[in-house]
Design an enzyme around this catalytic site. Structure first.
Site, PDB file in Angstrom:
ATOM      1  N   LYS A  83     -18.126  -5.785   0.534  1.00  0.00           N
ATOM      2  CA  LYS A  83     -17.039  -6.317  -0.235  1.00  0.00           C
ATOM      3  C   LYS A  83     -16.886  -7.726   0.219  1.00  0.00           C
ATOM      4  O   LYS A  83     -16.770  -8.176   1.181  1.00  0.00           O
ATOM      5  CB  LYS A  83     -15.725  -5.548   0.380  1.00  0.00           C
ATOM      6  CG  LYS A  83     -14.368  -5.043  -0.634  1.00  0.00           C
ATOM      7  CD  LYS A  83     -13.753  -4.314   0.165  1.00  0.00           C
ATOM      8  CE  LYS A  83     -12.355  -3.832  -0.550  1.00  0.00           C
ATOM      9  NZ  LYS A  83     -11.443  -3.263  -0.109  1.00  0.00           N
TER      10      LYS A  83
HETATM   11  C1  E4P Z   1      -8.857  -1.930  -1.962  1.00  0.00           C
HETATM   12  O1  E4P Z   1     -10.010  -1.746  -1.856  1.00  0.00           O
HETATM   13  C2  E4P Z   1      -7.855  -2.507  -1.082  1.00  0.00           C
HETATM   14  O2  E4P Z   1      -8.389  -2.056   0.257  1.00  0.00           O
HETATM   15  C3  E4P Z   1      -6.616  -1.625  -0.962  1.00  0.00           C
HETATM   16  O3  E4P Z   1      -6.384  -1.031  -2.453  1.00  0.00           O
HETATM   17  C4  E4P Z   1      -5.401  -2.746  -0.840  1.00  0.00           C
HETATM   18  O4  E4P Z   1      -4.102  -1.906  -1.185  1.00  0.00           O
HETATM   19  P1  E4P Z   1      -2.931  -2.523  -0.707  1.00  0.00           P
HETATM   20  O5  E4P Z   1      -2.254  -3.566  -1.688  1.00  0.00           O
HETATM   21  O6  E4P Z   1      -2.007  -1.417  -0.761  1.00  0.00           O
HETATM   22  O7  E4P Z   1      -2.886  -3.118   0.707  1.00  0.00           O
END
Ligand code: E4P
Length: 217
Positions: A83
Site C-alpha cells: 500500500k
Molecule cells: C483503507 O484502506 C483505510 O485503511 C481505511 O478505510 C481508512 O478509513 P478511516 O477513514 O475510517 O480511517
C-alpha cells in the site's frame, strides 16, 4: 463485490473470516498503531488467516525507500499487497513495484485525477476514501461513480476499492456506483445481516413451526 476487512486485529479477522464471505484485508499505520503485536508477527498472522490479498502500507515517503520497503513487505507472504500513498513518490514506486509483478494498492485517493494516475502507474487497486470525503462535506460516492466511468472509458484495469466506509449505506451506494471492493471495519461488518424485519419474521416462523408439531430431522 468483494468484501475486505479494514482491520489489523487478528482475532476479529479470524472470527469474521469464519462466516466465509471475506475476500481480503486492508491495514494502515493507524490500525497497526492500535495493535500490541510486533509488526512482522502481526502481518504474518493476518496473511495466514485470510486466503486473499492483505494490503500493508509502507512507512517512508521517498520513492527509493518505498520501493525497498515494498520489496521487503512482498517477501513476508504471497498474499501481500503493498500500500502506497498517491503522491509523486508513491506513483513512481508503484510503477516500479507493479513492473516487478508486485500488487500495489494506491491509497488516500480523494480525486479522480489521482485515480487516473493510479491506473496509469499500474496499481492493482485504488482506494478512494469516501467517509473522509463525506466528513469534509464532499461527495465520496460521486467520486466512486466518476472513477468507474473514467476507468470504463479507457479500459483501465485497476480495481476500485471503496475505503473509509462508515455505514451500510456507504456499502450499498459503492456497490451501485460499481466499486469492485468495499473494505469494511469489523464493527460495521458484524451488523451487516441485521434487519428488524428479519428478526420479527424469524420469531413468527419459529413460533408457527413449533405450533405445527412437524419435524425435519
Ligand atoms: C483503507 O484502506 C483505510 O485503511 C481505511 O478505510 C481508512 O478509513 P478511516 O477513514 O475510517 O480511517
Amino acid at each position: 463485490m468483494d468484501f475486505f476487512l479494514d482491520s489489523a486485529e487478528p482475532e476479529e479477522i479470524y472470527k469474521l473470516n469464519e462466516f466465509g464471505v471475506i475476500d481480503g484485508v486492508t491495514t494502515n499505520p493507524s490500525l497497526i498503531y492500535q495493535s500490541k503485536i510486533s509488526f512482522r508477527e502481526l502481518i504474518i498472522k493476518i496473511c495466514k488467516i485470510v486466503n486473499g490479498p492483505v494490503s500493508v502500507e509502507v512507512a517512508s515517503n521517498s520513492h527509493e525507500e518505498m520501493i525497498e520497503e515494498g520489496l521487503e513487505l512482498a517477501r513476508i507472504a504471497n498474499n501481500i499487497v503493498v500500500k502506497l500513498p498517491i503522491t509523486w513518490d508513491g506513483i513512481k514506486a508503484c510503477k516500479t513495484l507493479s513492473g516487478k509483478k508486485i500488487p500495489v494498492n494506491l491509497t488516500l485517493c480523494f480525486s479522480s485525477t489521482q485515480a487516473i494516475l493510479a491506473a496509469k502507474a499500474g496499481a492493482t487497486y485504488v482506494s478512494p476514501f469516501i467517509g473522509r470525503l463525506d466528513d469534509s462535506n464532499l461527495d465520496g460516492i460521486q467520486l466512486i461513480r466518476d472513477i468507474k466511468t473514467i476507468y470504463a472509458n479507457y479500459g483501465f484495469k485497476t480495481r476500485i476499492l471503496a475505503a473509509s466506509i462508515r455505514t451500510k449505506n456507504h456499502i450499498t451506494q459503492s456497490a451501485v456506483a460499481g466499486a469492485d471492493i468495499a473494505t469494511i471495519p469489523p464493527k460495521l461488518f458484524y451488523t451487516l445481516p441485521n434487519h428488524h424485519l428479519t428478526d420479527k419474521g424469524l420469531q413468527i416462523f419459529n413460533s408457527d413451526w413449533e405450533k405445527s408439531g412437524q419435524r425435519i430431522l
